[in-house]
Design a protein around this motif. Structure first.
Motif, PDB file in Angstrom:
ATOM      1  N   UNK A  41     -10.091   6.633  -5.746  1.00 36.33           N
ATOM      2  CA  UNK A  41      -9.232   7.679  -5.215  1.00 36.33           C
ATOM      3  C   UNK A  41      -8.084   7.868  -6.202  1.00 36.33           C
ATOM      4  N   UNK A  42      -8.078   8.986  -6.907  1.00 37.86           N
ATOM      5  CA  UNK A  42      -7.030   9.176  -7.925  1.00 37.86           C
ATOM      6  C   UNK A  42      -5.639   9.304  -7.330  1.00 37.86           C
ATOM      7  N   UNK A  43      -5.533   9.725  -6.069  1.00 44.02           N
ATOM      8  CA  UNK A  43      -4.213   9.876  -5.459  1.00 44.02           C
ATOM      9  C   UNK A  43      -3.562   8.520  -5.185  1.00 44.02           C
ATOM     10  N   UNK A  44      -4.373   7.483  -5.019  1.00 50.33           N
ATOM     11  CA  UNK A  44      -3.849   6.153  -4.726  1.00 50.33           C
ATOM     12  C   UNK A  44      -3.094   5.579  -5.920  1.00 50.33           C
ATOM     13  N   UNK A  45      -3.482   5.920  -7.115  1.00 53.87           N
ATOM     14  CA  UNK A  45      -2.840   5.385  -8.313  1.00 53.87           C
ATOM     15  C   UNK A  45      -1.377   5.807  -8.413  1.00 53.87           C
ATOM     16  N   UNK A  46      -1.034   6.967  -7.861  1.00 54.32           N
ATOM     17  CA  UNK A  46       0.332   7.472  -7.968  1.00 54.32           C
ATOM     18  C   UNK A  46       1.204   7.084  -6.779  1.00 54.32           C
ATOM     19  N   UNK A  47       0.676   6.381  -5.793  1.00 51.95           N
ATOM     20  CA  UNK A  47       1.437   6.027  -4.599  1.00 51.95           C
ATOM     21  C   UNK A  47       2.348   4.823  -4.858  1.00 51.95           C
ATOM     22  N   UNK A  49       4.248   1.258  -3.660  1.00 54.61           N
ATOM     23  CA  UNK A  49       3.720   0.057  -3.009  1.00 54.61           C
ATOM     24  C   UNK A  49       3.844   0.166  -1.493  1.00 54.61           C
ATOM     25  N   UNK A  50       4.951   0.744  -1.017  1.00 53.49           N
ATOM     26  CA  UNK A  50       5.140   0.899   0.415  1.00 53.49           C
ATOM     27  C   UNK A  50       4.109   1.864   1.008  1.00 53.49           C
ATOM     28  N   UNK A  51       3.829   2.938   0.308  1.00 53.16           N
ATOM     29  CA  UNK A  51       2.834   3.907   0.777  1.00 53.16           C
ATOM     30  C   UNK A  51       1.444   3.290   0.764  1.00 53.16           C
ATOM     31  N   UNK A  52       1.130   2.517  -0.274  1.00 56.59           N
ATOM     32  CA  UNK A  52      -0.169   1.828  -0.327  1.00 56.59           C
ATOM     33  C   UNK A  52      -0.305   0.862   0.847  1.00 56.59           C
ATOM     34  N   UNK A  53       0.761   0.113   1.123  1.00 56.02           N
ATOM     35  CA  UNK A  53       0.737  -0.822   2.249  1.00 56.02           C
ATOM     36  C   UNK A  53       0.587  -0.071   3.570  1.00 56.02           C
ATOM     37  N   UNK A  54       1.323   1.037   3.724  1.00 51.90           N
ATOM     38  CA  UNK A  54       1.275   1.808   4.964  1.00 51.90           C
ATOM     39  C   UNK A  54      -0.125   2.370   5.217  1.00 51.90           C
ATOM     40  N   UNK A  55      -0.813   2.800   4.165  1.00 51.14           N
ATOM     41  CA  UNK A  55      -2.119   3.439   4.312  1.00 51.14           C
ATOM     42  C   UNK A  55      -3.294   2.486   4.098  1.00 51.14           C
TER      43      UNK A  55
END
Length: 181
Positions: A41-47, A49-55
Motif C-alpha cells: 500500500x503506497x499510502x502507508x509509506x507516507x503515514x 507512526x501514530x496514523x499507522x498505529x491507529x489504522x
C-alpha cells in the motif's frame, strides 16, 4: 420437448455435481486471499507512526488492542495478592489464572494478526498464577509437616506418660496385664 424451466434446472443440478468442492480461504484485511502475501500500500509509506498505529489490524480501533488493556487489571490484581499471606490465597483461583494464561498465550501465536501485546499480558498472567500457586502449595506442605510434627509430639507425650506410670508403680502395670488375660 423439454421446457426451458426444466432444462435450466437440469443444467443447474449437473453443474453442482460436476464442480469440485472448493474450500474457502480467509485472509486478514492486509493479505490477499489464498496467498497470504501482504498487499503493498503506497499510502502507508507516507503515514506518521501514530496514523499507522491507529489504522493497524491490532490498533485501538480493534478488540486486539483493548483486550490486553483490560486484562492488565487481572494481572495487577494477581500481583497485588503477593502482599497477602499464603493462607488467604485460593489455590483453585490461582491455578485457573495459570491455566488461562498458558492457554491464551498459545492462542495469541495462532491467531491472525499475531498479537504480541496480548501474548505478553497472558504470559504474565500465567507467571503470576504460577508464583501464587507455588506459594500456596509450599504453605500447605509446611502446614502438613507441622501437623505431622504435632502428632509426633502428642504421641511422645502419651508414651512418656505411659513410661512414667510404669516407673511409678510397676506392680500395678503387671496386675493390669495379668487381669486382661
Amino acid at each position: 420437448m423439454a421446457t426451458p424451466a426444466r432444462l435450466g434446472l437440469r443444467a443447474f443440478r449437473q453443474s453442482l455435481v460436476r464442480q469440485p468442492i472448493q474450500r474457502r480461504t480467509y485472509a486478514s484485511a492486509t493479505e490477499t486471499a489464498g496467498t497470504g502475501a501482504v498487499m503493498p500500500n503506497p499510502a502507508v509509506a507516507n503515514e506518521s507512526a501514530l496514523t499507522k498505529f491507529w489504522n493497524s489490524p491490532i490498533g485501538p480501533k480493534t478488540v486486539h488492542f483493548w483486550a490486553p488493556i483490560m486484562k492488565w487489571g487481572v494481572v495487577l490484581a494477581g500481583a497485588a495478592d503477593f502482599a497477602r499471606p499464603a493462607s488467604a490465597l485460593s489455590i483453585t483461583q490461582n491455578m485457573a489464572l495459570m491455566a488461562t494464561g498458558a492457554i491464551w498465550t498459545r492462542w495469541c501465536f495462532v491467531i491472525k494478526p499475531r498479537n504480541m501485546f496480548l501474548a505478553s499480558v497472558n504470559f504474565l498472567l500465567f507467571t503470576v498464577g504460577a508464583m501464587q500457586t507455588t506459594r500456596v502449595l509450599l504453605y500447605q506442605r509446611e502446614l502438613k509437616a507441622k501437623g505431622l510434627e504435632e502428632v509426633g509430639k502428642d504421641e511422645m507425650k502419651r508414651e512418656a506418660g505411659i513410661a512414667e506410670s510404669i516407673a511409678k508403680d510397676p506392680a500395678k502395670v503387671v496386675d493390669a496385664v495379668k487381669g486382661s488375660k
